[in-house]
Scaffold this motif. Structure first.
Motif, short mmCIF file in Angstrom:
data_model
loop_
_atom_site.label_atom_id
_atom_site.label_comp_id
_atom_site.label_asym_id
_atom_site.label_seq_id
_atom_site.Cartn_x
_atom_site.Cartn_y
_atom_site.Cartn_z
N GLU A 11 -96.60 -39.28 -7.27
CA GLU A 11 -96.33 -40.58 -6.66
C GLU A 11 -97.64 -41.16 -6.13
OE1 GLU A 11 -93.23 -40.53 -3.78
OE2 GLU A 11 -91.76 -39.60 -5.14
N LYS A 22 -93.81 -43.41 -9.41
CA LYS A 22 -92.58 -43.02 -8.73
C LYS A 22 -92.03 -41.73 -9.34
CE LYS A 22 -91.66 -47.97 -8.24
NZ LYS A 22 -90.79 -49.10 -8.64
N GLY A 23 -92.51 -40.61 -8.85
CA GLY A 23 -91.97 -39.33 -9.27
C GLY A 23 -92.19 -39.01 -10.74
N VAL A 24 -93.43 -39.12 -11.19
CA VAL A 24 -93.74 -38.90 -12.61
C VAL A 24 -93.81 -37.40 -12.92
CG1 VAL A 24 -95.53 -39.14 -14.38
CG2 VAL A 24 -94.94 -41.08 -12.92
N ILE A 207 -94.24 -45.63 -20.15
CA ILE A 207 -94.15 -45.76 -18.70
C ILE A 207 -93.82 -47.20 -18.38
CG2 ILE A 207 -96.66 -46.14 -18.48
CD1 ILE A 207 -96.49 -44.65 -15.78
N ARG A 211 -92.49 -45.32 -13.69
CA ARG A 211 -91.71 -44.15 -14.10
C ARG A 211 -91.88 -43.90 -15.60
NH1 ARG A 211 -88.09 -43.09 -9.91
NH2 ARG A 211 -87.59 -44.89 -8.59
N ILE A 213 -90.26 -43.29 -18.87
CA ILE A 213 -88.90 -43.53 -19.36
C ILE A 213 -88.63 -42.81 -20.67
CG2 ILE A 213 -88.68 -45.72 -18.16
CD1 ILE A 213 -89.17 -47.16 -20.78
N ARG A 307 -85.15 -51.05 -20.13
CA ARG A 307 -85.47 -50.54 -18.81
C ARG A 307 -85.43 -51.65 -17.78
NH1 ARG A 307 -85.54 -45.89 -15.78
NH2 ARG A 307 -86.89 -46.24 -13.99
#
Length: 308
Positions: A11, A22-24, A207, A211, A213, A307
């Protein structure tokens, strides 16, 4: 095989309050070309900057070949080469001097043979004594790659490597990147030229909004999400699609002279044979046919829109 790069829960929130990552979670395999795709502001450059030690993460962990980038930063960074988007070079230095200097920054002893090999691989050998300021934009970008390779890294980050490079030089750089991969270097590539990723990448990561995806092998991604179109040029135009063909995803175009069949790349190929048989059974003849396949760019755009 253990991934050469492992990212967990990464993050990044800047002082302005903007959360770029965000929380990769991401694993990159050893010896592959990994294309990281995403729209502007998606977090690509922030992610690369953290792995390369330029930006500090807010949370999460990154290891490079088993070395934590925070606890064991010297070993981790010695394994990484970075080619940034910006053309930042020592303009008044010669090509040889600036590449040799970059090797020394990593504590590597002078090795003219290594510098010579790198410059020859990048078609810069005949420019070795030329001042960097006298080079074209494309050649300056090659110098940046040479500097990034000067300390013989195992991982190479290429952030928009062919931006502003003409088509001929871009093709040459693609070939050079392929040779690097064949020599065992892991390459992480960001690019706005989606055909570049389609041409070179072994795996694709997308990404969006900070995030990840999707991460997929390129071939599997094209197979899973790609669409194909079969277009039949009809001998006689149709006013509408006959009811007996209602089970097929068909559309008419070209004033009724083209019958277009849409199918995915996984399971509906066998439907083509059935469609052609039914056309013959009902006296619908065609004079020509062609097929089209989704490009990686179309798949990428659909993923990002979905997304959003």
């Amino acid at each position: 095989m253990q991934p050469i790069i492992q990212i967990r829960g990464l993050e990044k929130t800047y002082a302005s309050g903007f959360q770029a990552l965000k929380g990769v979670d991401l694993d990159i395999r050893r010896g592959e070309i990994f294309a990281l795709l995403g729209p502007n502001g998606a977090g690509k450059t922030t992610l690369i900057s953290i792995v390369c030690g330029i930006v500090r993460a807010t949370a999460g962990s990154v290891t490079v070949d088993g070395h934590d980038i925070m606890r064991d930063w010297r070993a981790a960074r010695s394994l990484i080469g970075l080619v940034p988007q910006e053309l930042t070079t020592e303009s008044f230095e010669s090509v040889w001097a600036t590449v040799s200097f970059s090797r020394g920054l990593f504590g590597k002893p002078p090795d003219p043979a290594v510098i010579e090999r790198i410059l020859k691989d990048l078609s810069l050998w005949d420019k070795k004594d030329t001042k960097v300021m006298a080079l074209s934009g494309g050649m300056k970008r090659r110098v940046l790659i040479a500097k990034a390779l000067s300390h013989e890294p195992r991982v190479l980050f290429l952030d928009e490597p062919t931006a502003g490079v003409d088509v001929e030089l871009r093709r040459g750089m693609w070939e050079m990147i392929g040779r690097l991969r064949d020599s065992g270097v892991t390459i992480i590539l960001t690019t706005h030229y989606i055909e570049e990723a389609e041409e070179m990448a072994d795996s694709i990561g997308v990404i969006s909004g900070g995030r990840i995806i999707l991460v997929e092998e390129k071939a599997a991604l094209m197979e899973k999400l790609g669409k194909r179109l079969l277009t039949l040029q009809l001998l006689s135009p149709l006013d509408s699609i006959p009811p007996e063909l209602a089970g097929y995803p068909l559309t008419l175009s070209g004033d009724g002279r083209e019958l277009v069949y849409s199918f995915d790349t996984q399971g509906e190929r066998t439907g083509i044979a059935g469609l052609l048989r039914k056309l013959g059974d009902h006296g619908i003849t065609y004079t020509n046919l062609r097929t089209e396949e989704s490009s990686l760019e179309e798949i990428f755009v659909s993923l990002v829109r979905e997304r959003a």
